[in-house]
Design a protein around this motif. Structure first.
Motif, short mmCIF file in Angstrom:
data_model
loop_
_atom_site.label_atom_id
_atom_site.label_comp_id
_atom_site.label_asym_id
_atom_site.label_seq_id
_atom_site.Cartn_x
_atom_site.Cartn_y
_atom_site.Cartn_z
N ALA A 149 -8.84 -3.25 2.45
CA ALA A 149 -8.60 -2.19 3.75
C ALA A 149 -9.72 -2.24 4.70
CB ALA A 149 -8.47 -0.97 2.93
N SER B 3 -2.82 11.53 5.23
CA SER B 3 -1.90 11.00 6.40
C SER B 3 -1.27 9.82 6.02
CB SER B 3 -2.78 10.81 7.54
OG SER B 3 -3.95 9.86 7.22
N ASP B 4 -1.78 8.72 5.09
CA ASP B 4 -1.09 7.60 4.96
C ASP B 4 0.27 7.87 4.00
OD1 ASP B 4 -4.08 5.47 4.27
OD2 ASP B 4 -2.94 6.18 6.20
N ARG C 84 2.98 9.23 6.16
CA ARG C 84 3.72 8.01 6.94
C ARG C 84 4.44 7.06 5.88
NH1 ARG C 84 -1.64 6.86 8.80
NH2 ARG C 84 -2.13 8.14 10.71
N ALA C 85 4.07 6.86 4.63
CA ALA C 85 4.69 6.32 3.69
C ALA C 85 6.11 6.85 3.50
CB ALA C 85 3.94 6.02 2.44
N LEU D 65 1.03 4.13 -2.96
CA LEU D 65 0.86 5.64 -2.74
C LEU D 65 2.22 6.40 -3.31
CD1 LEU D 65 -0.50 5.45 0.95
CD2 LEU D 65 -1.65 6.21 -1.10
N SER E 226 -10.57 5.99 -1.64
CA SER E 226 -10.34 6.62 -0.25
C SER E 226 -10.55 8.01 -0.38
CB SER E 226 -8.61 6.04 0.07
OG SER E 226 -8.54 6.54 1.24
N ARG F 298 0.71 -1.19 0.02
CA ARG F 298 -0.09 0.05 0.06
C ARG F 298 0.91 1.24 0.18
NH1 ARG F 298 -5.33 1.82 0.92
NH2 ARG F 298 -5.41 3.84 1.92
N ASP F 299 1.88 1.30 0.91
CA ASP F 299 2.68 2.33 0.73
C ASP F 299 3.58 2.54 -0.39
OD1 ASP F 299 3.96 2.10 4.41
OD2 ASP F 299 2.19 2.73 3.39
N ARG G 86 -7.50 10.69 4.41
CA ARG G 86 -6.58 9.39 4.60
C ARG G 86 -5.44 9.33 3.88
NH1 ARG G 86 -8.92 3.27 5.19
NH2 ARG G 86 -6.96 2.20 5.49
#
Lengths: 207, 239
Positions: B226, A175-176, A179-180, A148, A168, A144-145, A172
């Motif tokens: 998810a 923020s994701d 973090r990625a 992105l 999405s 997922r990272d 979200r």
């Protein structure tokens, strides 16, 4: 009555990473064929970046447009047809990647940027090393990272656009993706240290 | 070594440029367009277009999965009925009824929509066996061989087994959004959360995008991986 896409988002801009995208045909004039021709180079490039070989990329393009043909109403009626196609291609790849790795190899990436071993100036060597480490760091992230990061860095999509592709929300994604990027940086730092450690353990003449 | 953000490194060394790609009017693009538009979009994919990505095998999975994301709730297809014990056979997707089992396909056989003289007289219902795909779809084949699912690389849906909560959830969502001409976002959110609680899907979340004046009704998409239900605003349809 034609059914519109479920994705009802606000106006998006899709500036291509390396060129200015022309405005999309007004909805009333759209046909499958007109959207196909408009989106083809972008979907092709997207696929080329995601697949290990040109043949696989061409298969992905064909698969995606075939699915679009079978769902022509949704495709033609979509607010953002290109995001619609990216989402389909993304879904195809994520379903397929369980059985088969589909990533562009580092060699092809280096070659595409004229950074292969054949080019030997110091600046290019440094650039190649940086890209190698960044590539390895990216590979260490969870899927997922990676997805992105690729959508943001390689496709040049905004948070809102990425949200449209992966179904999405903008918040979200924001923020994701943050973090990625942090995880990518950590992985890159570890890769740097690993190489420095490896170089330090080499004596003179080891090469 | 200079400290650089790897994100920027990847971006600056983007391997391919759309300006280098064939454009939509190129010979190869037009050739593919001609092949695609020559197919009947209502029929399963023809063999010449099958690709190294195993297009035929994945096509129903993808269309079933993507239809959940991109189509109206009326088009969600959690059950697929085949005319032979073969994943390449003719197939019909149906919106599941309350019972997620092989009975969903019986009307197709009795009404003559599915016909295969090798398994049953036209108009009669052959023994049916339900298999579950990796993505949670129910595929129903005419067969009395208990090894059919295993032979096809699928899991068996045993009668009397607890129903898959996600399959049930999908069916309930389909009913919820088709029974209501225009479900408003707040009501949709509450209803969806209620179903998740009832089915014990505690790890799932609901993300509702705000409705607008021209898009007051709710529809949904699912991200099963998810575990997210996304409620999206759509226009009200005047049929």
């Amino acid at each position: 009555m034609e059914q519109p896409s479920l994705v009802g988002l606000h106006q998006l801009a899709f500036p291509a990473p390396h060129q200015t995208r022309e405005s999309v045909t007004p909805r009333a004039e759209r046909t499958y064929e007109s959207l196909y021709k408009e989106t083809y180079p972008f979907l092709y490039t997207y696929s080329r970046r995601r697949c290990a070989t040109t043949a696989d990329a061409e298969d992905l393009v064909a698969t995606t447009y075939l699915i679009a043909w079978k769902n022509a109403d949704a495709f033609v009626g979509a607010d953002f047809p290109l995001a619609w196609l990216y989402a389909v291609a993304n879904k195809t790849l994520s379903n397929h990647s369980r059985t088969r790795r589909t990533h562009l190899s580092l060699d092809v990436w280096l070659e595409a940027n004229d950074l292969s071993e054949a080019h030997g100036t110091e600046a290019i060597v440094e650039q190649r090393l940086a890209l190698e480490m960044a590539y390895r760091a990216l590979e260490r992230l969870r899927n997922r990272d990676q997805g992105l990061i690729r959508l943001a860095a390689l496709e040049g999509l905004s948070h809102e656009e990425i949200a449209a592709v992966i179904s999405s929300t903008e918040a979200r994604v924001k923020s994701d993706l943050f973090r990625a990027r942090v995880r990518l940086k950590d992985a890159y730092t570890r890769e740097q240290k690993r190489r420095q450690g490896k170089n330090a353990s080499k004596g003179p003449g080891d090469d | 070594m200079t400290e650089r953000d790897p994100f920027d490194i990847l971006r600056e060394n983007n391997p391919f440029d759309p300006s280098d790609a064939p454009d939509g009017e190129s010979a190869e693009a037009l050739a593919l367009l001609a092949r695609i538009t020559a197919t009947d979009p209502r029929k399963p994919l023809a063999r010449p277009l099958r690709s190294r990505l195993a297009l035929g095998f994945f096509s129903v999975l993808l269309i079933a999965a993507i239809s959940i994301v991109w189509m109206r709730a009326t088009d969600v297809q959690g059950v697929v009925c085949f005319d032979s014990p073969n994943v390449e056979g003719t197939r019909v997707g149906v919106r599941p009824n309350a019972d997620l089992d092989t009975s969903n396909c019986e009307p197709l056989w009795s009404d003559g929509v599915l016909v295969n003289p090798a398994v049953a007289e036209p108009g009669s219902v052959p023994p049916l066996i339900g298999c579950v795909t990796e993505d949670g779809a129910l595929w129903v084949f005419p067969s009395d061989d208990p090894a059919t699912c295993e032979d096809l690389g699928l899991a068996r849906l045993e009668s009397g087994q607890p129903e898959d909560a996600i399959l049930v959830f999908q069916a309930r969502l389909a009913d919820l959004f088709t029974d209501n001409e225009c479900l408003e976002m707040e009501g949709a959110e509450q209803a969806v959360e209620g179903h998740l609680t009832e089915l014990g899907l505690d790890t799932w979340t609901v993300v509702a995008q705000p409705a607008t004046e021209d898009r007051p009704c709710a529809s949904f998409s699912l991200d099963v991986e998810a575990e997210v239900v996304i409620l999206v605003p759509i226009i009200m349809f005047d049929d």
